[in-house]
Design a protein around this motif. Structure first.
Motif, PDB file in Angstrom:
ATOM      1  N   THR A  48      70.492  51.679  41.617  1.00  0.00           N
ATOM      2  CA  THR A  48      69.872  50.647  40.780  1.00  0.00           C
ATOM      3  C   THR A  48      69.478  51.213  39.428  1.00  0.00           C
ATOM      4  O   THR A  48      69.655  50.585  38.379  1.00  0.00           O
ATOM      5  CB  THR A  48      68.638  50.076  41.493  1.00  0.00           C
ATOM      6  OG1 THR A  48      69.038  49.517  42.739  1.00  0.00           O
ATOM      7  CG2 THR A  48      67.961  49.011  40.656  1.00  0.00           C
ATOM      8  N   ARG A  49      68.929  52.415  39.459  1.00  0.00           N
ATOM      9  CA  ARG A  49      68.504  53.066  38.219  1.00  0.00           C
ATOM     10  C   ARG A  49      69.695  53.299  37.296  1.00  0.00           C
ATOM     11  O   ARG A  49      69.621  53.057  36.082  1.00  0.00           O
ATOM     12  CB  ARG A  49      67.835  54.385  38.552  1.00  0.00           C
ATOM     13  CG  ARG A  49      67.403  55.218  37.354  1.00  0.00           C
ATOM     14  CD  ARG A  49      66.726  56.499  37.844  1.00  0.00           C
ATOM     15  NE  ARG A  49      66.343  57.330  36.726  1.00  0.00           N
ATOM     16  CZ  ARG A  49      67.151  58.186  36.128  1.00  0.00           C
ATOM     17  NH1 ARG A  49      68.401  58.306  36.527  1.00  0.00           N
ATOM     18  NH2 ARG A  49      66.726  58.917  35.109  1.00  0.00           N
ATOM     19  N   GLU A  50      70.801  53.753  37.883  1.00  0.00           N
ATOM     20  CA  GLU A  50      71.992  53.980  37.075  1.00  0.00           C
ATOM     21  C   GLU A  50      72.482  52.666  36.464  1.00  0.00           C
ATOM     22  O   GLU A  50      72.929  52.631  35.318  1.00  0.00           O
ATOM     23  CB  GLU A  50      73.077  54.618  37.942  1.00  0.00           C
ATOM     24  CG  GLU A  50      72.757  56.051  38.357  1.00  0.00           C
ATOM     25  CD  GLU A  50      73.737  56.592  39.367  1.00  0.00           C
ATOM     26  OE1 GLU A  50      74.635  55.818  39.800  1.00  0.00           O
ATOM     27  OE2 GLU A  50      73.627  57.776  39.736  1.00  0.00           O
ATOM     28  N   SER A  51      72.386  51.594  37.256  1.00  0.00           N
ATOM     29  CA  SER A  51      72.778  50.280  36.719  1.00  0.00           C
ATOM     30  C   SER A  51      71.871  49.870  35.575  1.00  0.00           C
ATOM     31  O   SER A  51      72.314  49.304  34.572  1.00  0.00           O
ATOM     32  CB  SER A  51      72.733  49.225  37.834  1.00  0.00           C
ATOM     33  OG  SER A  51      73.631  49.557  38.873  1.00  0.00           O
ATOM     34  N   SER A  52      70.550  50.130  35.750  1.00  0.00           N
ATOM     35  CA  SER A  52      69.595  49.780  34.702  1.00  0.00           C
ATOM     36  C   SER A  52      69.888  50.533  33.415  1.00  0.00           C
ATOM     37  O   SER A  52      69.850  49.966  32.313  1.00  0.00           O
ATOM     38  CB  SER A  52      68.171  50.096  35.173  1.00  0.00           C
ATOM     39  OG  SER A  52      67.822  49.297  36.263  1.00  0.00           O
ATOM     40  N   VAL A  53      70.173  51.825  33.554  1.00  0.00           N
ATOM     41  CA  VAL A  53      70.457  52.626  32.360  1.00  0.00           C
ATOM     42  C   VAL A  53      71.718  52.118  31.669  1.00  0.00           C
ATOM     43  O   VAL A  53      71.789  52.003  30.436  1.00  0.00           O
ATOM     44  CB  VAL A  53      70.605  54.110  32.739  1.00  0.00           C
ATOM     45  CG1 VAL A  53      71.109  54.921  31.555  1.00  0.00           C
ATOM     46  CG2 VAL A  53      69.257  54.657  33.206  1.00  0.00           C
ATOM     47  N   ALA A  54      72.729  51.786  32.489  1.00  0.00           N
ATOM     48  CA  ALA A  54      73.960  51.256  31.901  1.00  0.00           C
ATOM     49  C   ALA A  54      73.690  49.949  31.171  1.00  0.00           C
ATOM     50  O   ALA A  54      74.231  49.696  30.081  1.00  0.00           O
ATOM     51  CB  ALA A  54      75.009  51.058  33.000  1.00  0.00           C
ATOM     52  N   LEU A  55      72.840  49.103  31.781  1.00  0.00           N
ATOM     53  CA  LEU A  55      72.494  47.832  31.138  1.00  0.00           C
ATOM     54  C   LEU A  55      71.741  48.065  29.836  1.00  0.00           C
ATOM     55  O   LEU A  55      71.964  47.393  28.824  1.00  0.00           O
ATOM     56  CB  LEU A  55      71.674  46.974  32.095  1.00  0.00           C
ATOM     57  CG  LEU A  55      71.303  45.570  31.621  1.00  0.00           C
ATOM     58  CD1 LEU A  55      72.561  44.768  31.303  1.00  0.00           C
ATOM     59  CD2 LEU A  55      70.462  44.871  32.682  1.00  0.00           C
ATOM     60  N   GLN A  56      70.852  49.045  29.844  1.00  0.00           N
ATOM     61  CA  GLN A  56      70.120  49.363  28.619  1.00  0.00           C
ATOM     62  C   GLN A  56      71.076  49.836  27.519  1.00  0.00           C
ATOM     63  O   GLN A  56      70.947  49.468  26.350  1.00  0.00           O
ATOM     64  CB  GLN A  56      69.063  50.428  28.895  1.00  0.00           C
ATOM     65  CG  GLN A  56      67.852  49.892  29.644  1.00  0.00           C
ATOM     66  CD  GLN A  56      66.908  51.001  30.056  1.00  0.00           C
ATOM     67  OE1 GLN A  56      67.336  52.041  30.531  1.00  0.00           O
ATOM     68  NE2 GLN A  56      65.631  50.763  29.907  1.00  0.00           N
ATOM     69  N   HIS A  57      72.057  50.674  27.898  1.00  0.00           N
ATOM     70  CA  HIS A  57      73.032  51.128  26.913  1.00  0.00           C
ATOM     71  C   HIS A  57      73.760  49.956  26.282  1.00  0.00           C
ATOM     72  O   HIS A  57      74.048  49.954  25.078  1.00  0.00           O
ATOM     73  CB  HIS A  57      74.048  52.059  27.589  1.00  0.00           C
ATOM     74  CG  HIS A  57      73.666  53.495  27.534  1.00  0.00           C
ATOM     75  ND1 HIS A  57      73.718  54.226  26.379  1.00  0.00           N
ATOM     76  CD2 HIS A  57      73.230  54.340  28.505  1.00  0.00           C
ATOM     77  CE1 HIS A  57      73.344  55.472  26.628  1.00  0.00           C
ATOM     78  NE2 HIS A  57      73.028  55.572  27.912  1.00  0.00           N
ATOM     79  N   ALA A  92      63.691  56.119  53.944  1.00  0.00           N
ATOM     80  CA  ALA A  92      63.299  56.413  52.562  1.00  0.00           C
ATOM     81  C   ALA A  92      64.445  57.043  51.784  1.00  0.00           C
ATOM     82  O   ALA A  92      64.635  56.757  50.592  1.00  0.00           O
ATOM     83  CB  ALA A  92      62.080  57.335  52.550  1.00  0.00           C
ATOM     84  N   GLU A  93      65.213  57.898  52.464  1.00  0.00           N
ATOM     85  CA  GLU A  93      66.359  58.522  51.797  1.00  0.00           C
ATOM     86  C   GLU A  93      67.400  57.478  51.423  1.00  0.00           C
ATOM     87  O   GLU A  93      67.958  57.504  50.320  1.00  0.00           O
ATOM     88  CB  GLU A  93      66.971  59.582  52.707  1.00  0.00           C
ATOM     89  CG  GLU A  93      68.099  60.364  52.054  1.00  0.00           C
ATOM     90  CD  GLU A  93      68.619  61.473  52.935  1.00  0.00           C
ATOM     91  OE1 GLU A  93      69.653  62.073  52.578  1.00  0.00           O
ATOM     92  OE2 GLU A  93      68.001  61.736  53.986  1.00  0.00           O
ATOM     93  N   LEU A  94      67.640  56.537  52.351  1.00  0.00           N
ATOM     94  CA  LEU A  94      68.572  55.455  52.038  1.00  0.00           C
ATOM     95  C   LEU A  94      68.057  54.617  50.865  1.00  0.00           C
ATOM     96  O   LEU A  94      68.816  54.231  49.968  1.00  0.00           O
ATOM     97  CB  LEU A  94      68.778  54.567  53.267  1.00  0.00           C
ATOM     98  CG  LEU A  94      69.568  55.188  54.432  1.00  0.00           C
ATOM     99  CD1 LEU A  94      69.577  54.238  55.616  1.00  0.00           C
ATOM    100  CD2 LEU A  94      70.997  55.520  54.005  1.00  0.00           C
ATOM    101  N   ALA A  95      66.724  54.337  50.911  1.00  0.00           N
ATOM    102  CA  ALA A  95      66.136  53.552  49.826  1.00  0.00           C
ATOM    103  C   ALA A  95      66.230  54.300  48.493  1.00  0.00           C
ATOM    104  O   ALA A  95      66.453  53.694  47.433  1.00  0.00           O
ATOM    105  CB  ALA A  95      64.684  53.224  50.148  1.00  0.00           C
ATOM    106  N   ALA A  96      66.034  55.630  48.546  1.00  0.00           N
ATOM    107  CA  ALA A  96      66.108  56.431  47.321  1.00  0.00           C
ATOM    108  C   ALA A  96      67.524  56.399  46.742  1.00  0.00           C
ATOM    109  O   ALA A  96      67.703  56.325  45.520  1.00  0.00           O
ATOM    110  CB  ALA A  96      65.685  57.865  47.609  1.00  0.00           C
ATOM    111  N   ARG A  97      68.522  56.456  47.652  1.00  0.00           N
ATOM    112  CA  ARG A  97      69.899  56.378  47.166  1.00  0.00           C
ATOM    113  C   ARG A  97      70.178  55.025  46.512  1.00  0.00           C
ATOM    114  O   ARG A  97      70.823  54.947  45.465  1.00  0.00           O
ATOM    115  CB  ARG A  97      70.867  56.614  48.329  1.00  0.00           C
ATOM    116  CG  ARG A  97      70.835  58.038  48.881  1.00  0.00           C
ATOM    117  CD  ARG A  97      71.730  58.158  50.093  1.00  0.00           C
ATOM    118  NE  ARG A  97      71.668  59.485  50.680  1.00  0.00           N
ATOM    119  CZ  ARG A  97      72.267  59.814  51.821  1.00  0.00           C
ATOM    120  NH1 ARG A  97      72.986  58.901  52.483  1.00  0.00           N
ATOM    121  NH2 ARG A  97      72.153  61.041  52.305  1.00  0.00           N
ATOM    122  N   GLU A  98      69.656  53.978  47.160  1.00  0.00           N
ATOM    123  CA  GLU A  98      69.835  52.652  46.601  1.00  0.00           C
ATOM    124  C   GLU A  98      69.102  52.529  45.269  1.00  0.00           C
ATOM    125  O   GLU A  98      69.615  51.929  44.314  1.00  0.00           O
ATOM    126  CB  GLU A  98      69.318  51.601  47.581  1.00  0.00           C
ATOM    127  CG  GLU A  98      69.489  50.170  47.111  1.00  0.00           C
ATOM    128  CD  GLU A  98      70.941  49.794  46.918  1.00  0.00           C
ATOM    129  OE1 GLU A  98      71.217  48.922  46.075  1.00  0.00           O
ATOM    130  OE2 GLU A  98      71.814  50.384  47.602  1.00  0.00           O
TER     131      GLU A  98
END
Length: 592
Positions: A319-328, A309-315
């Motif tokens: 992914t979340r950071e990529s999504s935010v960058a894409l939204q920007h 779960a920790e590995l998945a959370a890091r991933e």
């Protein structure tokens, strides 16, 4: 000859022979030849049955009993109770028994109990016993009570067995509830053992860091039940140690190399430390051992799952950071066309800000027209986001390149989607609109809206008088299905202080109502809100139609026309409806 009846009555039982040899003339009853006929009849009944029977006769309640009753007297009393007063034999329970005898004498009626608890000293210690019995009057011909006939059955074993089984059941139930936590399991085990009448004290020692640690006890007594070396011996050898009335049991399974710990159990001091009690204590230890083994296995599984779960959370964070960058990169600021105020909103469905397929766009062309685009790619994941980015770029490039009417922009976008092989996931509903103003429009103080709709919810206009017009026109096929598909343009004018609103279906669509009803809800929300500034209007629409968390992404583009012979409205502040990661002052609202 008068004693022949007594010899005949006593000849076939051990206690009968003992009664025959007793010097009755030295007891309150006197010689058997002098006994009352009622007593003789009771004695004949007593020695003729194997069921436990005792006779308490006369003022002293002198005892006569058979073989079955003798076994309930215990080792200290069974040899010398014959012919003795009941009060002496049962001194420790006389307050209870004597009261029942008196009740029988006074009322002439029988009394009895089922599984009655009596603490008796039968074999040198205060022992918990249970009896089901009946005390009945022995009377003469006048009805006077001369003695008591006690017919009884000891139920101690069945009562204790039921209670011990209940303890085991409670252990199973409690440990099932706490199997995910060794600490919680240990506390639950001790709670059950603390409430058990068959456990005087208990200590639970658990293996920790290569040593034994006292995890808890059933009482606050600080003295150890047994020497620490005995506990350690049971742990290292994985063999139980029996020290009456205490069992020191290792907690381990046959398939394990080491014990999880040691359970020290002191049995009830009011029950003999016999085979039955030792078997019960071993069963308790075995049950706890199995539960601790299962909890340890589950703990390992949980630790492994937590690592995954920790590995998945890091991933997910990456992914979340990529999504935010894409939204920007995609949710850009609207332009500043002459005397048009454009406000945009993007409201993601999920709390983690994972971008989906909704988008908006607005920009100025070389000929001075304002192009507005809103669209929704099928799906809500990174595949949808990727398709959305591609389709948005295609439409933006084609619309800016030639200044064509919206229907041509959508037709060429269809062809590009197929020509570039974007795949089956690149399908979307969309509206492309151009806001134009020629000389005739300037004279009439209006702007012309020219739009084409590819399967998208209809836009609406909030007129300056507070009325709302739904632009229901022919909807063409959504993008990405058929290349060279013929599309249509529609026009309408936007007067001063009119507001044109585009939106995605997440704003209005609900599972429990039709699309028509959903659009009507939007109309009611907008009616008579013409005096709200554009930011207030967008906020009102969002909070009214989506008061809680949205089930789907929502995009809104709102455009208001202002009189060209009046000062421009003040510039609005940052868009408070965008997520904090996106609200950096460059996305959301622009006024000119």
């Amino acid at each position: 000859m008068d004693s022949l009846w007594f010899a005949e009555a006593t000849k076939n039982s051990v206690m009968g022979m003992a009664a025959k040899e007793l010097a009755w003339d030295q007891t309150p009853l006197g010689r058997p030849s002098t006994w009352h006929p009622a007593l003789r009849q009771a004695v004949q009944l007593c020695f003729s049955t194997t069921f436990p029977v005792m006779i308490a006769w006369g003022p002293e309640y002198t005892m006569i009993y058979n073989d079955g009753y003798r076994d309930m007297l215990g080792t200290d009393k069974r040899l010398n109770a014959m012919g003795r007063p009941s009060k002496e034999v049962w001194a420790e329970i006389w307050d209870y028994v004597g009261g029942l005898f008196e009740e029988v004498e006074q009322t002439g009626r029988s009394v009895g109990e089922v599984d009655q608890l009596l603490v008796m000293n039968r074999s040198g210690f205060d022992e918990e016993t249970h009896f089901t019995f009946s005390y009945s009057p022995i009377t003469d011909e006048t009805g006077a009570v001369l003695g008591i006939l006690n017919i009884t059955s000891e139920t101690t074993a069945s009562v204790v067995d039921r209670r011990r089984l209940k303890t085991i059941d409670q252990l199973h139930a409690t440990m099932t509830e706490h199997r995910s936590s060794i600490t919680g399991l240990s506390a639950a085990v001790l709670d059950v053992l603390r409430d058990s009448d068959d456990i005087a004290r208990a200590e639970l020692h658990l293996a920790e860091g290569g040593d034994l640690v006292l995890a808890g006890a059933t009482d606050l007594v600080h003295s150890e039940l047994v020497d620490a070396e005995v506990v350690r011996k049971a742990w290292t050898t994985r063999l139980p140690v029996s020290l009456s009335p205490t069992l020191v049991a290792p907690l381990s399974r046959a398939d394990e190399q080491a014990a999880h710990g040691v359970l020290v159990l002191k049995g009830s001091v009011r029950r003999p430390y016999d085979a039955a009690q030792r078997a019960f204590l071993m069963l308790v230890a075995s049950t706890v051992s199995a539960a601790l083994g299962a909890a340890t296995d589950l703990r390992r599984e949980i630790d492994l799952l937590n690592a995954y779960a920790e590995l998945a959370a890091r991933e997910a964070e990456r992914t979340r950071e990529s999504s935010v960058a894409l939204q920007h990169s995609l949710l850009t600021s609207p332009p500043e066309p002459d005397h048009l105020h454009i406000v945009v909103r993007y409201h993601p469905a999920s709390d983690d800000l994972e971008i989906g397929g909704d988008w908006y766009d607005s920009f100025l062309t070389d000929d001075g027209s304002t192009v507005l685009v809103i669209g929704d790619v099928t799906g809500h994941d990174h595949h949808a986001a990727a398709a959305m980015g591609q389709i948005r770029g295609i439409i933006r490039s084609i619309a800016y390149d030639r200044g064509e009417v919206p229907s041509q922009v959508l037709m060429r976008s269809d062809n590009a989607i197929h020509g570039l092989n974007l795949g089956q996931t690149a399908t979307a509903s969309a509206i492309v609109a151009r806001i134009e103003q020629d000389r005739a429009d300037l004279r009439s103080r209006v702007r012309t809206i020219r739009w084409s709709n590819a399967g998208h919810p209809p836009p609406v206009i909030l007129r300056a008088d507070g009325s709302v017009e739904v632009l229901r026109r022919q909807n063409d096929l959504i993008l990405g299905i058929i290349p060279d598909h013929q599309r249509h343009d529609f026009t309408i004018t936007l007067a001063d202080n009119d507001t044109l609103i585009f939106y995605t279906d997440g704003l209005i669509e609900r599972r429990n109502r039709t699309m028509t009803a959903s659009v009507e809800a939007l109309v009611r929300t907008l009616e008579n809100r013409q005096d709200d500034d554009l930011d207030e209007l967008c906020d009102h629409v969002l909070t009214t139609l989506v008061p809680g968390r949205a089930d789907d992404d929502i995009a809104i583009v709102a455009v208001r026309a202002y009189p060209q012979d009046e000062p421009r409205p003040p510039e609005a502040g940052p868009n408070e409806n965008l997520p904090p990661e996106l609200d950096d002052g460059d996305v959301g609202t622009t006024s000119v």
